[in-house]
Design an enzyme around this catalytic site. Structure first.
Site, PDB file in Angstrom:
ATOM      1  N   CYS A  56       1.064  -0.842  -0.088  1.00  0.00           N
ATOM      2  CA  CYS A  56      -0.034  -0.257   0.288  1.00  0.00           C
ATOM      3  C   CYS A  56       0.446   1.487   0.216  1.00  0.00           C
ATOM      4  O   CYS A  56       0.019   2.149  -0.083  1.00  0.00           O
ATOM      5  CB  CYS A  56      -1.000  -0.088   1.328  1.00  0.00           C
ATOM      6  SG  CYS A  56      -1.865  -1.237   1.241  1.00  0.00           S
ATOM      7  N   HIS A  87      -3.166   6.572   2.677  1.00  0.00           N
ATOM      8  CA  HIS A  87      -3.900   5.729   1.628  1.00  0.00           C
ATOM      9  C   HIS A  87      -4.520   5.277   2.768  1.00  0.00           C
ATOM     10  O   HIS A  87      -5.152   5.056   4.234  1.00  0.00           O
ATOM     11  CB  HIS A  87      -2.931   4.338   2.431  1.00  0.00           C
ATOM     12  CG  HIS A  87      -2.937   2.885   2.096  1.00  0.00           C
ATOM     13  ND1 HIS A  87      -3.801   2.700   1.138  1.00  0.00           N
ATOM     14  CD2 HIS A  87      -3.126   1.928   2.984  1.00  0.00           C
ATOM     15  CE1 HIS A  87      -4.028   1.434   1.469  1.00  0.00           C
ATOM     16  NE2 HIS A  87      -3.971   1.086   2.952  1.00  0.00           N
ATOM     17  N   ASN A 138     -10.679   0.075   0.256  1.00  0.00           N
ATOM     18  CA  ASN A 138      -8.598   0.158   0.241  1.00  0.00           C
ATOM     19  C   ASN A 138      -8.701  -0.500  -1.060  1.00  0.00           C
ATOM     20  O   ASN A 138      -8.846  -2.393  -1.342  1.00  0.00           O
ATOM     21  CB  ASN A 138      -8.282  -0.957   1.204  1.00  0.00           C
ATOM     22  CG  ASN A 138      -6.920  -0.623   1.815  1.00  0.00           C
ATOM     23  OD1 ASN A 138      -5.910  -0.643   0.771  1.00  0.00           O
ATOM     24  ND2 ASN A 138      -6.329  -1.120   2.921  1.00  0.00           N
TER      25      ASN A 138
END
Length: 333
Positions: free
Chosen positions: A111, A253, A283
């Site tokens: 990520c 993020h 996500n």
């Protein structure tokens, strides 16, 4: 001095939308639990046969149109879900974009990958190796999730976002500021896909079914994500010559809403300054930040002249942050 300057922005989501109700029909969970604990209502997922390269090419094409240029001097793809273990996916993306004889390679930082990719891109441009570059964050996380694992299946979605970087000066809008990047491999097992790599393949043991899928230790990840993103953010802000109150927008993020809330509190930056699209897309791993940037431009929350902080955390463990003054960039269809 040469700097890497954001000149274009693009994003793309696969058409198929999966709602919480679709997931709760087969998992032991509820729409209320997913919304309150994760903050996700819907997510986009790839159709059978669709791959990360397909998402990335579409996002990159839009970024190039946004920049008003026909091509770029290279491609960096941040992804955890390459089309194949070998070769890298970026060269195929470059070819499909019509970019010939340019450097193209993948970055695996989960990520944090897009922030790492920006850092690599800034280095390639500042050193004079390339004059421009497409940096892509693209992931098809649905392809590595265990469909029976409610702790991960409800969180993630698929998508890609991209920016075009060009050579410019450090004092112009869009110039990437100082970076703060880090890792801690002692905690690599907190976020992992255990099977498929050389360690598992060389053991020749029977692979447990669950080891083929993404696994995450949620509680430990939460604590580390908040601490590391906040620390990297403070370092990047300081190196930019800013103070925390100078920050107009934070694009972090999109792990989950509780992590965003905690980072906001830890940094002392009001939550309303955080741009978020996790409710609609989930996500999306390496695609998370560029998709959120595109969302911010689209809805008018991100405007030219604003001082912007980018920060991320992912498997590895990895983390990173950087800053920029947002340029006058428009999205292309």
């Amino acid at each position: 001095m040469r700097a890497a300057v954001v000149a274009g922005l693009g994003s793309w989501l696969p058409p198929r939308v999966v709602t919480n109700d679709e997931l709760t029909a087969r998992l032991d969970t509820t729409d209320e639990w997913i919304r309150t604990r994760i903050g996700v209502a819907t997510r986009h997922v790839v159709e059978p046969g669709m791959a990360t390269s397909d998402l990335s090419v579409e996002a990159a094409r839009r970024a190039l149109r946004s920049a008003g240029v026909p091509g770029a001097g290279g491609v960096v793809l941040a992804t955890t879900t390459p089309d194949r273990p070998c070769p890298a996916t970026a060269p195929e993306i470059a070819s499909r974009l019509g970019l010939v004889d340019v450097p193209a390679f993948d970055i695996a930082a989960v990520c944090t990958g897009f922030v790492y990719g920006l850092g690599v891109g800034a280095g390639l441009i500042s050193s004079g190796i390339v004059e421009s570059l497409v940096v892509i964050g693209g992931d098809a996380y649905s392809t590595i999730l265990n469909p029976q694992d409610r702790t991960t299946s409800v969180i993630f979605g698929d998508g890609a976002g991209a920016v075009v970087l060009r050579a410019g000066s450090p004092d112009e809008p869009g110039a990437l500021g100082p970076f703060d990047l880090g890792s801690d491999g002692e905690l690599s097992d907190l976020i992992t896909v255990p099977a498929g790599g050389s360690r598992q393949r060389s053991s020749r043991d029977v692979v447990p079914h669950g080891d083929k899928f993404f696994q995450m230790e949620g509680r430990e990840v939460f604590a580390n994500a908040v601490t590391r993103m906040a620390a990297a953010s403070r370092a990047a802000i300081k190196r930019s010559g800013w103070v925390t109150s100078d920050v107009d927008r934070v694009v972090a993020h999109q792990a989950n809403t509780r992590i965003l809330d905690a980072v906001s509190e830890e940094l002392g930056v009001p939550r309303e300054k955080f741009i978020s699209n996790i409710t609609e897309v989930g996500n999306t791993s390496a695609a998370s930040i560029p998709l959120a940037l595109a969302h911010g431009v689209r809805v008018g929350e991100l405007r030219a002249g604003q001082k912007v902080l980018l920060t991320a955390f992912g498997g590895g463990l990895t983390w990173g942050a950087t800053t920029l003054v947002w340029p006058d960039v428009s999205l292309a269809d």
